[in-house]
Design an enzyme around this catalytic site. Sequence first.
Site, PDB file in Angstrom:
ATOM      1  N   ASP A  62       0.840  -1.197   0.000  1.00 56.92           N
ATOM      2  CA  ASP A  62       0.000   0.000   0.000  1.00 56.92           C
ATOM      3  C   ASP A  62       0.881   1.256   0.000  1.00 56.92           C
ATOM      4  O   ASP A  62       2.048   1.217   0.407  1.00 56.92           O
ATOM      5  CB  ASP A  62      -0.880   0.038   1.254  1.00 56.92           C
ATOM      6  CG  ASP A  62      -1.862  -1.121   1.299  1.00 56.92           C
ATOM      7  OD1 ASP A  62      -2.180  -1.671   0.237  1.00 56.92           O
ATOM      8  OD2 ASP A  62      -2.309  -1.449   2.411  1.00 56.92           O
TER       9      ASP A  62
HETATM   10  N1  URA Z   1      -1.179  -5.833   4.155  1.00 57.24           N
HETATM   11  C1  URA Z   1      -1.697  -4.593   4.109  1.00 57.24           C
HETATM   12  O1  URA Z   1      -2.720  -4.294   4.724  1.00 57.24           O
HETATM   13  N2  URA Z   1      -1.034  -3.666   3.373  1.00 57.24           N
HETATM   14  C2  URA Z   1       0.117  -3.925   2.721  1.00 57.24           C
HETATM   15  O2  URA Z   1       0.691  -3.031   2.090  1.00 57.24           O
HETATM   16  C3  URA Z   1       0.631  -5.223   2.798  1.00 57.24           C
HETATM   17  C4  URA Z   1      -0.031  -6.163   3.518  1.00 57.24           C
END
Ligand code: URA
Length: 228
Positions: free
Chosen positions: A101
Amino acid sequence: MRLDRFLCKSTDLLRPEATALIHQGNVQVNGGVVINEAIQVHENNNITLNGVRLTPRPSRYIMLNKPLNTICSNVDEGYPSVFRYVEVERALDLHIAGRLDTDTTGLVLLTDDGRWSYNIITPKKACKKQYRVGLRDPIRDDVALRFEQGIQLQGEKSITRPAKLETINSKEVLLTITEGRFHQVKRMFAAVGNRVVSLHRQKVGEITLDIDVGQWRYLTEKEIMYFK
Ligand code: URA
């Protein structure tokens, strides 16, 4: 790999140029003209362009320490793309083996070897991903067991696979998961009434992040072999 991709991997052609040359009948595979750019070819095939045999460049395998507020996409979308940090030729030939993310930091693997990245991404191989997680509220005692047993995330058909939770301190934990569902870590903590305030991936399989934020390096032979 696809024939048009093979051409790009062995010349300086861009994908549309490679496709045009294939359509014009300039490319032969094992002695026969092929005009379908999508056929699958192997590196060992005898592939020629205007009679000259092509040899693909070796595949590349890279780790990046993704900074906060960057995006795992080929283009900037409100935030700078992680590709801005990887100063290699033809960086956009690379793809990301497991996105993070925008507000997640840490280990991102980039490659142009689709088979290799498949071994990381496919749930079939259950590749371990370890995250250092900062939490809004102190971690409750029952959470490690609940994650171990698998939990139901909203809108998902099946429970999560067993995940390992290790406590660093009351508001910081290590979480190891073997799948990559959408926002999985954040949703897992939301499902137990907590909230992720920082998320950092530090390990994928046996590959451990060991470079500073915003830096990148090529993987070693040993690291590459973990996913061959
Ligand atoms: N889980 C999440 O919530 N975000 C990420 O970027 C990776 C794993």
